[in-house]
Design a protein around this motif. Structure first.
Motif, PDB file in Angstrom:
ATOM      1  N   THR A   2       0.886  -1.162  -0.134  1.00 41.09           N
ATOM      2  CA  THR A   2       0.006  -0.043   0.014  1.00 41.09           C
ATOM      3  C   THR A   2       0.899   1.239   0.014  1.00 41.09           C
ATOM      4  OG1 THR A   2      -0.013   0.233   2.531  1.00 41.09           O
ATOM      5  CG2 THR A   2      -1.580  -1.434   1.578  1.00 41.09           C
ATOM      6  N   ILE A   3       0.153   2.221  -0.251  1.00 36.35           N
ATOM      7  CA  ILE A   3       0.953   3.484  -0.266  1.00 36.35           C
ATOM      8  C   ILE A   3       1.636   3.953   1.380  1.00 36.35           C
ATOM      9  CG2 ILE A   3      -0.928   5.170   0.469  1.00 36.35           C
ATOM     10  CD1 ILE A   3       1.955   6.015  -1.891  1.00 36.35           C
ATOM     11  N   GLN A   4       0.922   3.310   2.200  1.00 33.62           N
ATOM     12  CA  GLN A   4       1.833   3.510   3.531  1.00 33.62           C
ATOM     13  C   GLN A   4       3.075   2.640   3.603  1.00 33.62           C
ATOM     14  OE1 GLN A   4       0.576   5.643   5.536  1.00 33.62           O
ATOM     15  NE2 GLN A   4      -1.150   5.867   4.024  1.00 33.62           N
ATOM     16  N   ASP A   5       3.354   1.721   2.637  1.00 35.57           N
ATOM     17  CA  ASP A   5       4.670   1.063   2.831  1.00 35.57           C
ATOM     18  C   ASP A   5       5.630   1.996   2.369  1.00 35.57           C
ATOM     19  OD1 ASP A   5       3.863  -1.556   3.781  1.00 35.57           O
ATOM     20  OD2 ASP A   5       2.674  -1.989   1.889  1.00 35.57           O
ATOM     21  N   PHE A   6       4.994   2.893   1.726  1.00 34.83           N
ATOM     22  CA  PHE A   6       5.977   4.085   1.035  1.00 34.83           C
ATOM     23  C   PHE A   6       6.088   5.304   2.104  1.00 34.83           C
ATOM     24  CE2 PHE A   6       5.229   1.605  -2.754  1.00 34.83           C
ATOM     25  CZ  PHE A   6       6.340   1.452  -3.254  1.00 34.83           C
ATOM     26  N   GLY A   7       5.484   5.035   3.132  1.00 31.34           N
ATOM     27  CA  GLY A   7       5.724   6.210   4.044  1.00 31.34           C
ATOM     28  C   GLY A   7       4.424   7.203   3.649  1.00 31.34           C
ATOM     29  N   GLY A   8       3.239   6.911   2.969  1.00 37.75           N
ATOM     30  CA  GLY A   8       2.489   8.063   2.643  1.00 37.75           C
ATOM     31  C   GLY A   8       2.744   8.747   1.249  1.00 37.75           C
ATOM     32  N   TRP A   9       1.919   9.398   0.942  1.00 37.21           N
ATOM     33  CA  TRP A   9       2.107  10.031  -0.408  1.00 37.21           C
ATOM     34  C   TRP A   9       3.045  11.322  -0.465  1.00 37.21           C
ATOM     35  CZ3 TRP A   9       1.577   8.806  -4.945  1.00 37.21           C
ATOM     36  CH2 TRP A   9       0.708   7.881  -5.298  1.00 37.21           C
ATOM     37  N   ASP A  10       2.980  11.869   0.887  1.00 34.23           N
ATOM     38  CA  ASP A  10       3.840  13.074   0.797  1.00 34.23           C
ATOM     39  C   ASP A  10       5.409  12.763   0.757  1.00 34.23           C
ATOM     40  OD1 ASP A  10       2.023  14.962   1.439  1.00 34.23           O
ATOM     41  OD2 ASP A  10       2.358  15.031   3.538  1.00 34.23           O
ATOM     42  N   ILE A  11       5.673  11.626   1.267  1.00 31.75           N
ATOM     43  CA  ILE A  11       7.093  11.153   1.073  1.00 31.75           C
ATOM     44  C   ILE A  11       7.244  10.478  -0.217  1.00 31.75           C
ATOM     45  CG2 ILE A  11       8.735   9.384   1.858  1.00 31.75           C
ATOM     46  CD1 ILE A  11       7.376   9.918   4.714  1.00 31.75           C
ATOM     47  N   ALA A  12       6.368   9.772  -0.858  1.00 29.45           N
ATOM     48  CA  ALA A  12       6.604   9.226  -2.078  1.00 29.45           C
ATOM     49  C   ALA A  12       6.606  10.331  -3.076  1.00 29.45           C
ATOM     50  CB  ALA A  12       5.249   8.335  -2.213  1.00 29.45           C
ATOM     51  N   GLN A  13       5.778  11.035  -2.943  1.00 26.29           N
ATOM     52  CA  GLN A  13       5.677  12.332  -3.993  1.00 26.29           C
ATOM     53  C   GLN A  13       7.139  12.785  -4.027  1.00 26.29           C
ATOM     54  OE1 GLN A  13       3.023  12.585  -5.643  1.00 26.29           O
ATOM     55  NE2 GLN A  13       3.569  14.424  -6.901  1.00 26.29           N
ATOM     56  N   ALA A  14       7.846  13.493  -2.937  1.00 24.53           N
ATOM     57  CA  ALA A  14       8.928  14.058  -2.880  1.00 24.53           C
ATOM     58  C   ALA A  14      10.151  13.294  -3.344  1.00 24.53           C
ATOM     59  CB  ALA A  14       9.324  14.667  -1.465  1.00 24.53           C
ATOM     60  N   ARG A  15       9.947  11.853  -2.935  1.00 24.90           N
ATOM     61  CA  ARG A  15      11.070  10.950  -3.397  1.00 24.90           C
ATOM     62  C   ARG A  15      11.069  10.752  -4.751  1.00 24.90           C
ATOM     63  NH1 ARG A  15      12.050   5.646   0.385  1.00 24.90           N
ATOM     64  NH2 ARG A  15      14.041   5.411  -0.614  1.00 24.90           N
ATOM     65  N   TYR A  16       9.846  10.586  -5.306  1.00 18.87           N
ATOM     66  CA  TYR A  16      10.113   9.778  -6.681  1.00 18.87           C
ATOM     67  C   TYR A  16       9.444  10.903  -7.817  1.00 18.87           C
ATOM     68  CZ  TYR A  16      10.320   5.763  -4.002  1.00 18.87           C
ATOM     69  OH  TYR A  16      10.766   4.629  -3.064  1.00 18.87           O
ATOM     70  N   PHE A  17       8.640  11.515  -7.414  1.00 19.99           N
ATOM     71  CA  PHE A  17       7.826  12.349  -8.562  1.00 19.99           C
ATOM     72  C   PHE A  17       7.949  13.917  -8.631  1.00 19.99           C
ATOM     73  CE2 PHE A  17       5.113   8.829  -7.624  1.00 19.99           C
ATOM     74  CZ  PHE A  17       5.631   7.913  -8.346  1.00 19.99           C
ATOM     75  N   ALA A  18       8.433  14.413  -7.481  1.00 18.76           N
ATOM     76  CA  ALA A  18       8.748  15.886  -7.480  1.00 18.76           C
ATOM     77  C   ALA A  18      10.025  16.505  -8.334  1.00 18.76           C
ATOM     78  CB  ALA A  18       8.931  16.487  -5.762  1.00 18.76           C
ATOM     79  N   ASP A  19      10.219  17.486  -8.676  1.00 23.92           N
ATOM     80  CA  ASP A  19      11.245  17.948  -9.512  1.00 23.92           C
ATOM     81  C   ASP A  19      12.691  17.396  -8.755  1.00 23.92           C
ATOM     82  OD1 ASP A  19      10.133  19.174 -11.334  1.00 23.92           O
ATOM     83  OD2 ASP A  19       9.999  21.332 -10.603  1.00 23.92           O
ATOM     84  N   GLY A  20      13.597  16.771  -9.460  1.00 21.74           N
ATOM     85  CA  GLY A  20      14.729  16.268  -8.967  1.00 21.74           C
ATOM     86  C   GLY A  20      14.472  14.901  -8.103  1.00 21.74           C
ATOM     87  N   GLY A  21      13.198  14.330  -8.199  1.00 22.16           N
ATOM     88  CA  GLY A  21      13.013  13.170  -7.601  1.00 22.16           C
ATOM     89  C   GLY A  21      13.611  12.172  -8.618  1.00 22.16           C
ATOM     90  N   LEU A  22      13.366  10.758  -8.341  1.00 22.08           N
ATOM     91  CA  LEU A  22      13.953   9.493  -9.173  1.00 22.08           C
ATOM     92  C   LEU A  22      13.340   9.765 -10.500  1.00 22.08           C
ATOM     93  CD1 LEU A  22      15.581   7.017  -9.186  1.00 22.08           C
ATOM     94  CD2 LEU A  22      13.462   5.824  -8.185  1.00 22.08           C
ATOM     95  N   PHE A  23      12.167   9.808 -10.685  1.00 19.39           N
ATOM     96  CA  PHE A  23      11.837  10.047 -12.085  1.00 19.39           C
ATOM     97  C   PHE A  23      12.837  10.890 -12.988  1.00 19.39           C
ATOM     98  CE2 PHE A  23       9.347  11.841 -15.703  1.00 19.39           C
ATOM     99  CZ  PHE A  23       8.859  10.478 -16.210  1.00 19.39           C
ATOM    100  N   ASP A  24      12.815  12.043 -12.370  1.00 22.48           N
ATOM    101  CA  ASP A  24      13.627  13.093 -13.150  1.00 22.48           C
ATOM    102  C   ASP A  24      15.002  12.598 -13.287  1.00 22.48           C
ATOM    103  OD1 ASP A  24      11.672  14.888 -13.449  1.00 22.48           O
ATOM    104  OD2 ASP A  24      12.144  16.356 -11.978  1.00 22.48           O
ATOM    105  N   ARG A  25      15.528  12.147 -12.187  1.00 24.21           N
ATOM    106  CA  ARG A  25      16.921  11.681 -12.065  1.00 24.21           C
ATOM    107  C   ARG A  25      17.257  10.584 -13.102  1.00 24.21           C
ATOM    108  NH1 ARG A  25      16.666  11.576  -6.648  1.00 24.21           N
ATOM    109  NH2 ARG A  25      17.209   9.159  -6.510  1.00 24.21           N
ATOM    110  N   ILE A  26      16.245   9.602 -13.434  1.00 20.51           N
ATOM    111  CA  ILE A  26      16.226   8.585 -14.356  1.00 20.51           C
ATOM    112  C   ILE A  26      16.687   9.137 -15.649  1.00 20.51           C
ATOM    113  CG2 ILE A  26      14.911   6.853 -15.509  1.00 20.51           C
ATOM    114  CD1 ILE A  26      13.959   5.875 -12.794  1.00 20.51           C
ATOM    115  N   PHE A  27      15.808  10.098 -15.998  1.00 20.01           N
ATOM    116  CA  PHE A  27      15.833  10.924 -17.314  1.00 20.01           C
ATOM    117  C   PHE A  27      16.899  12.012 -17.670  1.00 20.01           C
ATOM    118  CE2 PHE A  27      11.922   8.798 -17.657  1.00 20.01           C
ATOM    119  CZ  PHE A  27      11.801   8.237 -18.987  1.00 20.01           C
TER     120      PHE A  27
END
Lengths: 338, 275, 287
Positions: free
Chosen positions: A309-334
């Motif tokens: 569940t999203i809780q396993d990622f620590g909730g949306w705030d954390i997941a958002q910052a870690r993966y999708f926000a500017d400079g997150g994992l998604f940005d770093r991958i590209f």
């Protein structure tokens, strides 16, 4: 020739007949605007009239529910910019949180309705070509050199964020996995993607209509709908060994309903989603109903699946910052060189 | 041509200029001025940071690069079409001439969907190109095709009037002096067309940089590869990064303005030389 | 295939290409136009009629489709006249007078042409959105601009702003003011001059500008997408409806609306061709 003219007249006549009374009723009744994400069009097209009947029986009043559909993030932005949504039914809690942070929705919105305010759940599955020619069974198969993966852009699509997290969850749970190995998996996975559509529907269209790619990462409900629309001779569904429990939440938009005086109707509309009747419609559209009995009726549709569940990622705030926000994992991958 | 002064005998200058300025201010200048002001809530460093991101730079490079390339492709294409339309008569010429304006009249979203349908691997043209190993749809090449589509009429329509007015005497003189046709074209015709070619190039370029509707369907929208700058604006908007969206918009706006100004100066000089 | 530009009596016209080269160039041109410009149009109609005429008619009488068509017509009916009046005013002051800043004015008028449609929508959000400069004030007053008809119109007006002015300015410059000045010496008022002298001279160019303006107004996608709110049956213009239908897996529906818009483009082009033919006979150039 004369036949087609006749048909046309009949259709126009029939439609005019249908339109006229509807037009007259509209003037006096309550109107709600439900701002939702892309894949729910068919669902609410059936839910809305059902609720209309229930509401009329209860209050004696007619109700019209208008629909707006676009990517979940785009919709949150529109509501924030002033789109007069009475209710939002979005793909992920983060998008309603954004509204709450700016005072449009009460901060405790997720506690106001049962089940984290998500009247149904869904998950992420694989849609592959009929016969599964590339032999895709689970996440690691997506990295085979000749497999092209279709998923929308997580920056613009809520569904894509669930896709991303499901893959990330699998990678994190491999024996001996580290943060670096998971990141490497995601990096390699995203390099198998030839097109990043802006929305889930765009991605499904690319996969089915344009014949692009070998695997589509999709909402379970989207995959089933695609199979129903395009036939099982076009595509089939593969359940991976691990996926994620997606909880698309709903909420009343407090600032709008208080101004318009539609709180009662808007709340009743959302509560209706939890009734047996609505849950059955929900199940018919391949979303996973919350009602255990309805779930039992449609159990054969929903194979048991290990889900994080999203809780396993620590909730949306954390997941958002870690993966999708500017400079997150998604940005770093590209970004080359990082 | 008689030179008019600002003390023209004609009436209505104040009225029409007033209407023009009022409408222009309200519809174009005021909103765009806001756009110029909006990014700075980030601070100068913040604006710089939001523009200097590799993904943003890649998108800008793609938007400008593809637009330049498409405009460059449209120069020979446009020259060919304009030449044939002005100099030759053939059956179906009027029909062909009407077709040239198609990209101006066809909604960009329709153009985008139609071009994608054509160039996708299963499409009529895509089918022919796939065996050759050429991928158009969902690659930067697709963006190029869409931009060539929207830009062609600008080059053709800029060239046509100039070609029509081109005095034939010069070509005749060149021919009489023993120049071959190719020499005449290269030494006499092409130089005379140069300003118009440049103007057409700039017009197609300006149109191509910001193009969204037709590109978004055919581009693969992959970050760093086929993601255009206008799409990044949309993405930033969806992330509620209004200032970041405005910053990127501002960069594009300034570039468009510079190109247009250049285009108008060019036409002005061209006009002066002609008269 | 006769060269238009031979000198009378010259055995081999020195100012044109050999017939074989001419033929080659013509074929090349036609090929280019067909592949690049005609085929996309053909695709639209082929896809629309993939399931026969009945499906097309069915798609057209969908209430949502009708609402989208109506909204598009309303948006165009408001924006096009506004831009026509302003375009005429701009053409008059720029085409008939010299004043400092004239060149800058032309550039500003043409600016919306090269501004990305996305930006054309964004500016109105920044101005009138709930978080925009005027948004909170408008909200208190209960005025809706974004995600309603006014927003759609503003975005469309912005995008189509240059069409009429841009068509008319070069035309009026080329024609010169001699006729109008003659009328003035004969004692005509400004309005009389405009109606009796200027308008007849520029009417075909004006109509052409209006047609292109209208085509763009009805077909604009990027700008209206930003300010629409995508409420089905309420704020969806035809191009937005096309995208929505496309996303509903309703390809026939999507291509039917697209076909309708393409038909509009075809009519525009046909009218334009007729205009040029008439002008051609009068010996003037349109652009």
């Amino acid at each position: 020739m004369s036949h087609s003219t006749l048909t046309r007249r009949t259709i126009i006549g029939a439609t005019a007949g249908l339109l006229a009374p509807a037009g007259r009723v509209v003037a006096a009744e309550t109107t709600l605007l439900n701002v939702s994400y892309d894949p729910t069009r068919e669902l609410y097209r059936e839910i809305n009239p059902a609720f209309g009947t229930v509401w009329r029986e209860k209050t004696g009043q007619g109700i019209t529910i208008n629909q707006s559909h676009d990517g979940s993030g785009a919709q949150a932005r529109a509501v924030l910019d002033g789109l007069q949504a009475d209710v939002v039914t979005l793909a992920l809690a983060a998008d309603i949180d954004a509204l709450a942070r700016r005072g449009l929705v009460a901060m405790d919105w997720q506690q106001r309705l049962p089940d984290n305010s998500a009247p149904y759940t869904s998950t992420i599955v694989f849609l592959v070509r009929a016969g599964n020619p590339k032999g895709v069974r689970d996440w690691p198969d997506l990295l085979k050199p000749d497999v092209a993966v279709i998923t929308p852009n997580p920056k613009t699509s809520g569904g894509a964020r669930w896709n991303f997290l499901a893959a990330q969850a699998w990678a994190e749970r491999q024996p001996g996995a580290t943060e670096a190995s998971a990141e490497d998996f995601m990096r390699r996975l995203l390099h198998q993607v030839p097109v990043l559509d802006t929305g889930a529907r765009g991605a499904t269209n690319s996969f089915v209509q344009r014949g692009l790619g070998d695997v589509l990462l999709a909402w379970e409900n989207e995959a089933w709908l695609a199979r129903q629309e395009f036939g099982s001779d076009a595509c089939q569904i593969v359940y991976p060994s691990l996926s994620i429990l997606a909880e698309p939440p709903v909420s009343v938009v407090d600032r709008v309903v208080d101004k318009k005086g539609t709180r009662a109707a808007a709340t009743a509309y959302l509560e209706f989603l939890y009734t047996r009747q609505a849950q059955t419609i929900i199940a018919r559209h391949y979303y996973r109903p919350r009602d255990p009995e309805v779930m039992g009726q449609y159990a054969e549709r929903y194979p048991a699946l290990k889900m994080v569940t999203i809780q396993d990622f620590g909730g949306w705030d954390i997941a958002q910052a870690r993966y999708f926000a500017d400079g997150g994992l998604f940005d770093r991958i590209f970004t080359p060189g990082q | 041509m008689r030179l008019r002064t600002s003390r023209s005998a004609l009436p209505g200058f104040a009225l029409t200029l007033g209407i023009t300025l009022a409408w222009l201010s309200l519809i174009v200048v005021l909103p765009l001025a806001l756009l110029v002001l909006r990014p700075w809530t980030l601070g100068v460093a913040g604006v710089w940071h939001s523009i200097a991101e590799p993904r943003v730079l890649a998108a800008l490079r793609l938007s400008f690069g593809a637009a330049v390339l498409a405009a460059a492709v449209n120069v020979p294409f446009g020259l060919l079409v304009a030449w044939v339309m002005v100099r030759y008569r053939f059956p179906g010429r009027n029909l062909a001439d009407s077709l040239i304006d198609m990209p101006l009249a066809l909604p960009t979203a329709v153009a985008g969907i139609a071009l994608t349908a054509l160039f996708a691997p299963k499409g009529w043209i895509g089918m022919l190109l796939t065996p050759l190993g050429i991928k158009v749809a969902y690659t930067p090449l697709g963006i190029l095709v869409a931009l060539v589509f929207v830009g062609l009429p600008f080059v053709v329509r800029t060239l046509e009037p100039v070609l029509m007015d081109l005095p034939l005497e010069a070509e005749e003189v060149a021919a009489t002096l023993g120049a071959t046709r190719a020499q005449t074209l290269r030494r006499v015709v092409l130089p005379a067309l140069m300003p118009a070619l440049l103007a057409g190039f700039a017009a197609a370029l300006a149109r191509g940089i910001g193009e969204y509707g037709s590109v978004i369907f055919i581009a693969g929208n992959m970050p760093m590869i086929s993601e255009i700058a206008p799409l990044l604006i949309v993405i930033r908007l969806e992330q509620l990064d209004y200032a970041g969206a405005a910053a990127l918009a501002l960069v594009m706006l300034l570039a468009s303005f510079a190109i247009l100004l250049l285009l108008n100066l060019l036409q002005w000089r061209m006009g002066r030389r002609a008269s | 295939m006769t060269p238009v530009s031979g000198i009378a009596g010259a055995p081999l016209a020195p100012t044109t290409e050999r017939p074989a080269i001419q033929a080659g160039l013509i074929v090349l041109t036609i090929l280019l136009l067909v592949v690049l410009l005609l085929l996309p149009l053909v695709v639209v109609f082929v896809e629309a009629f993939a399931h026969g005429l009945g499906a097309v008619v069915g798609a057209l009488v969908e209430p949502e489709a009708i609402a989208a068509i109506e909204l598009t017509l309303v948006v165009a009916a408001v924006s096009v006249p506004l831009n026509t009046v302003c375009g005429l005013a701009a053409a008059w002051c720029i085409g008939r007078f010299r004043f400092p800043g004239r060149r800058l004015l032309i550039t500003l008028i043409e600016l919306p042409f090269s501004v990305s449609p996305v930006i054309s929508g964004l500016v109105w959000v920044l101005l009138f959105g709930a978080n925009g400069w005027l948004g909170p004030m408008l909200d208190r007053a209960g005025v809706r601009i974004i995600f309603a008809l006014p927003g759609l119109i503003l975005a469309t007006v912005f995008v189509t702003f240059p069409f009429v002015a841009r068509t008319l300015i070069p035309l009026m410059q080329e024609q010169g003011a001699a006729e109008e000045e003659a009328a003035i010496t004969l004692g005509a008022t400004g309005w009389q001059i405009f109606r009796r002298v200027t308008l007849p001279n520029i009417r075909w160019g004006l109509l052409y500008g209006v047609l292109l303006c209208n085509a763009r107004a009805m077909g604009e996608f990027g700008a209206v997408a930003v300010v629409s709110g995508h409420v089905r049956g309420q704020t969806m213009t035809m191009p937005l409806q096309i995208e929505a239908l496309f996303n509903d897996y309703d390809w026939v529906g999507a291509f039917t609306i697209a076909g309708l818009l393409s038909l509009l483009a075809l009519v525009t082009l046909a009218v334009k061709a007729t205009l040029e033919w008439r002008i051609g006979r009068r010996g003037g150039a349109l652009l």
